[in-house]
Design a protein around this motif. Structure first.
Motif, mmCIF file in Angstrom:
data_model
loop_
_atom_site.group_PDB
_atom_site.id
_atom_site.type_symbol
_atom_site.label_atom_id
_atom_site.label_comp_id
_atom_site.label_asym_id
_atom_site.label_seq_id
_atom_site.Cartn_x
_atom_site.Cartn_y
_atom_site.Cartn_z
ATOM 1 N N HIS A 155 -8.358 -0.042 6.032
ATOM 2 C CA HIS A 155 -9.620 0.339 5.380
ATOM 3 C C HIS A 155 -9.457 0.763 3.929
ATOM 4 N N ASP A 156 -8.310 1.221 3.534
ATOM 5 C CA ASP A 156 -8.082 1.644 2.143
ATOM 6 C C ASP A 156 -7.253 0.654 1.345
ATOM 7 N N ILE A 157 -7.168 -0.570 1.808
ATOM 8 C CA ILE A 157 -6.292 -1.537 1.184
ATOM 9 C C ILE A 157 -6.692 -1.840 -0.271
ATOM 10 N N GLY A 158 -7.960 -1.639 -0.583
ATOM 11 C CA GLY A 158 -8.442 -1.852 -1.965
ATOM 12 C C GLY A 158 -7.842 -0.889 -2.965
ATOM 13 N N LEU A 200 0.840 -1.201 0.000
ATOM 14 C CA LEU A 200 0.000 0.000 0.000
ATOM 15 C C LEU A 200 0.874 1.250 0.000
ATOM 16 N N SER A 201 1.942 1.240 0.789
ATOM 17 C CA SER A 201 2.813 2.428 0.848
ATOM 18 C C SER A 201 3.526 2.666 -0.486
ATOM 19 N N ASN A 228 -2.922 7.809 9.754
ATOM 20 C CA ASN A 228 -3.539 8.896 10.526
ATOM 21 C C ASN A 228 -4.922 8.501 11.034
ATOM 22 N N VAL A 229 -5.721 7.873 10.167
ATOM 23 C CA VAL A 229 -7.060 7.431 10.582
ATOM 24 C C VAL A 229 -6.948 6.361 11.670
ATOM 25 N N ALA A 230 -5.964 5.467 11.541
ATOM 26 C CA ALA A 230 -5.771 4.417 12.546
ATOM 27 C C ALA A 230 -5.463 5.016 13.916
ATOM 28 N N GLY A 253 -0.287 8.236 -0.547
ATOM 29 C CA GLY A 253 -1.251 9.123 0.112
ATOM 30 C C GLY A 253 -2.264 8.343 0.925
ATOM 31 N N SER A 254 -2.759 7.239 0.374
ATOM 32 C CA SER A 254 -3.708 6.390 1.101
ATOM 33 C C SER A 254 -3.052 5.725 2.307
ATOM 34 N N TYR A 255 -1.806 5.365 2.160
ATOM 35 C CA TYR A 255 -1.059 4.754 3.259
ATOM 36 C C TYR A 255 -0.929 5.736 4.428
ATOM 37 N N ILE A 256 -0.504 6.954 4.135
ATOM 38 C CA ILE A 256 -0.366 7.974 5.180
ATOM 39 C C ILE A 256 -1.730 8.291 5.792
ATOM 40 N N HIS A 257 -2.749 8.392 4.932
ATOM 41 C CA HIS A 257 -4.114 8.629 5.412
ATOM 42 C C HIS A 257 -4.547 7.494 6.339
#
Length: 178
Positions: free
Chosen positions: A172-175, A133-134, A146-148, A139-143
């Motif tokens: 949650h954004d792994i897709g 993911l990173s 932060n959400v975690a 961006g999704s990884y960093i998001h």
């Protein structure tokens, strides 16, 4: 609080059972009861790693040795018997913790349970899926991180399972890898 009272109740039940099985031996009751109390006190803090459980077992082994030695001495046993009981007490604490770690691992696998240990392992950002993911969607990884952190803090604030919320948010954004 409820976990401590549940463990205390289980300790009392095992103590009474041992008392009956041993032919109403007060020393057997005291050993099992005091050993149970020591176990409860050594794990009253939240255990986050399997090694914490093993360290707790070492503390219980030391305390069991003292309890067994004391009870054998009070019962007026010979030196060889006192040594045997003290050794039994030490082995009991250590073997119990090793046995618990093994049973927890087996239960996790067979029942697919989200134990603290498994959830803690899933927060490791060096896992292949999170690494991917990173690399694929920085961006999704960093998001997600932060959400975690926010989800864990919020869940802990309302006395929910913060670690479970953290893991869910982390993935949650792994897709978005695809």
């Amino acid at each position: 609080y409820s976990i401590i009272s549940t463990n205390l109740s289980a300790s009392m039940l095992f103590s009474v059972t041992c008392f009956i099985i041993s032919g109403y031996n007060a020393s057997a009751f005291l050993f099992v009861f005091l050993s149970g109390i020591c176990s409860i006190l050594t794990i009253k803090h939240e255990i986050r790693r399997r090694s914490d459980l093993l360290v707790s077992g070492i503390y219980v082994a030391i305390l069991n040795t003292v309890i067994a030695f004391t009870l054998a001495f009070v019962d007026g046993l010979e030196t060889a018997s006192i040594t045997k009981f003290a050794l039994f007490g030490a082995c009991n604490g250590f073997v119990s913790s090793v046995f618990a770690v093994g049973l927890i691992s087996l239960g996790e696998s067979m029942l697919n349970l989200p134990t603290v240990f498994r959830l803690q392992e899933l927060t490791d950002t060096s896992l292949p899926l999170l690494k991917e993911l990173s690399e694929s969607a920085m961006g999704s990884y960093i998001h997600s991180i932060n959400v975690a952190n926010l989800a864990e803090t919020a869940a802990n604030a309302v006395h929910a399972n913060g670690l479970l919320a953290k893991v869910g948010a982390l993935y949650h954004d792994i897709g978005k890898i695809d």
